[in-house]
Enzyme design. Structure first.
Site, PDB file in Angstrom:
ATOM      1  N   ALA A 271       0.723   5.227  -0.300  1.00  9.33           N
ATOM      2  CA  ALA A 271      -0.244   6.327  -0.436  1.00  9.33           C
ATOM      3  C   ALA A 271       0.479   7.768  -0.413  1.00  9.33           C
ATOM      4  CB  ALA A 271      -1.221   5.996   0.738  1.00  9.33           C
TER       5      ALA A 271
ATOM      6  N   LYS B  74      -2.854  12.222  -1.841  1.00  6.90           N
ATOM      7  CA  LYS B  74      -1.737  13.027  -1.013  1.00  6.90           C
ATOM      8  C   LYS B  74      -0.991  13.618  -2.008  1.00  6.90           C
ATOM      9  CE  LYS B  74      -3.585  10.830   2.536  1.00  6.90           C
ATOM     10  NZ  LYS B  74      -4.422   9.485   2.604  1.00  6.90           N
TER      11      LYS B  74
ATOM     12  N   ASP C  87       1.114  -1.303  -0.162  1.00  2.32           N
ATOM     13  CA  ASP C  87       0.078  -0.023   0.157  1.00  2.32           C
ATOM     14  C   ASP C  87       1.093   1.052   0.107  1.00  2.32           C
ATOM     15  OD1 ASP C  87      -1.792   2.065   0.167  1.00  2.32           O
ATOM     16  OD2 ASP C  87      -2.604   1.276   2.194  1.00  2.32           O
TER      17      ASP C  87
HETATM   18  C1  LMR Z   1      -5.143   9.092   7.526  1.00  2.00           C
HETATM   19  O1  LMR Z   1      -4.591   8.144   7.732  1.00  2.00           O
HETATM   20  O2  LMR Z   1      -5.630   9.911   8.203  1.00  2.00           O
HETATM   21  C2  LMR Z   1      -5.563   9.058   6.309  1.00  2.00           C
HETATM   22  O3  LMR Z   1      -5.191   7.997   4.986  1.00  2.00           O
HETATM   23  C3  LMR Z   1      -7.062   9.511   5.863  1.00  2.00           C
HETATM   24  C4  LMR Z   1      -8.132   8.401   6.121  1.00  2.00           C
HETATM   25  O4  LMR Z   1      -8.944   7.977   5.308  1.00  2.00           O
HETATM   26  O5  LMR Z   1      -7.870   7.964   7.017  1.00  2.00           O
END
Ligand code: LMR
Length: 394
Positions: A210, A243, A208
């Site tokens: 992100a 992001k 993953d």
């Molecule tokens: C987070 O971890 O704060 C982000 O990935 C937003 C979410 O959707 O939780």
């Protein structure tokens, strides 16, 4: 029928968002949800996104469906960005998804189709939505050690021992970079050892990723993912554009699958497109199109990469500032790890009671496990947080 429903467990990140909004204090500080904010507290639309949107408005002539897998040009652009040719394209299957979470969900469903009884191993701790989706899908879940809370560092010996013991065919969810929630990451040598352990055990990696570009740089942050894809026979990759392109609400992500051989590509691609059709049919296009336009145009790409780099360096500066302030105020090196962590998050390692007190007494909101979003800080609020932490941990 609807009277049968009972309340679902709250997502702790989203619950905190609500609590923060409801707090009337003007000087409250939001270090909760993982959304980038600049020094003025706004989540800007990146300059390259604005330009691409302007251009798109001029040239786009239809909003008709594109394809179940999304636009192949988006897949090609993301393959370049994330994998940079680390693996031959004829082994790659890819579908656009609604955000990185959509890609995680589709990956888990693909695993379920291919191997219904497999266990999915998650890092302890991990992003709370990982176990939530695994459980919701009725899949078996297990955890590997990841974090040494005492030192704010990766518990590498624990992690390696656990990964070595994972049975062949089980799936291991790894964070590509910028571990969420801890901010503690593997060194390149440690990544190699994890990959060797996976090669020996026959467990299947599911990455993953992100936060590419938020840690050490676009290529550096993709290093682990690229090594996994190039060195292991098969893997799944869920990548998010929320992001690094700042397009959270556009829901732009991709699921990539690397098959052991090119002959398996078509059936994998077919299953992934089928899953899109079952769950939401055609994936969202707007964000994916902007990303494709930016990555395919030298000028837009350089504008984007420059802004992303400024964002990254800004977060690194805040990390150093916070670590220095805490060193001064606590007369200890207890929080030095903040400067070495990477990405948007760090787990401070203070108790749930301390988190609660910091929220009620100082109006500073962080997740209950003491995860902070570094980007929620600025030069003025770093000393306020440092002061609160120094008082609480005295
Ligand atoms: C987070 O971890 O704060 C982000 O990935 C937003 C979410 O959707 O939780």
């Amino acid at each position: 029928m609807l009277s049968n429903l009972t309340a679902q467990p709250q997502d702790k990140i989203l619950a905190l968002m609500g609590a923060y909004r409801a707090d009337p204090r003007l000087d409250k500080i939001d270090l909760g949800v993982g959304v980038y904010k600049d020094a003025t507290g706004t989540t800007p639309i990146m300059r390259a996104i604005k330009s691409a949107e302007q251009l798109l408005w001029q040239v786009q002539e239809t909003k008709s469906y594109v394809g179940l897998a999304g636009d192949p040009a988006f897949s090609a652009a993301m393959y370049d960005l994330v994998l940079d040719g680390a693996v031959s394209a004829d082994r790659l299957s890819a579908v656009a998804t609604p955000g990185g979470t959509g890609a995680v969900r589709q990956a888990l469903e693909l695993i379920k189709i291919a191997s219904p009884k497999t266990t999915v191993w998650l890092s302890n701790p991990t992003w709370p939505n990982h176990p939530s989706i695994v459980k919701y899908l009725g899949m078996t879940l297990a955890e590997y050690r990841y974090f040494d809370a005492e030192n704010g560092a990766v518990d590498f010996d624990g992690m390696l021992a656990d990964i070595k013991a994972i049975p062949p065919g089980d799936v291991v969810l790894l964070h590509g970079c910028c571990h969420n929630p801890t901010g503690a990451n593997l060194t390149s040598e440690q990544e190699d050892q994890i990959i060797a352990a996976l090669a020996t055990s026959g467990a299947i990696p599911f990455v993953d990723i992100a936060y590419q570009g938020f840690g050490d740089g676009l290529d550096e942050d993709a290093r682990f993912t690229r090594k996994i894809a190039s060195q292991l026979p098969e893997c799944l990759i869920a990548a998010s554009c929320s992001k690094n392109f700042g397009i959270y609400r556009e829901r732009t992500g991709i699921l990539m699958a690397i098959s052991p051989s090119a002959s398996l590509q078509a059936v994998t691609q077919d299953n992934m497109a089928f899953l899109n059709r079952q769950n939401f049919s055609f994936p969202p296009d707007h964000g994916a199109r902007l990303v494709t336009m930016i990555l395919g145009d030298d000028s837009l790409r350089s504008t984007w990469a420059t802004e992303l780099e400024q964002t990254r360096l800004g977060m690194l500066g805040l990390r150093q500032h916070l670590s220095d302030e805490l060193r001064q105020r606590t007369h200890s090196d207890r929080f030095d790890f903040l400067a070495t962590h990477r990405g948007m998050f760090s787990r401070l390692g203070v108790s749930a009671e301390a988190v609660e007190t910091i929220r009620t007494d100082f109006g500073i909101y962080m997740i209950g496990d003491s995860r902070i979003n570094i980007a929620g800080l600025n030069a003025q609020t770093v000393p306020i947080l440092a002061n609160a932490l120094a008082q609480i941990t005295k």
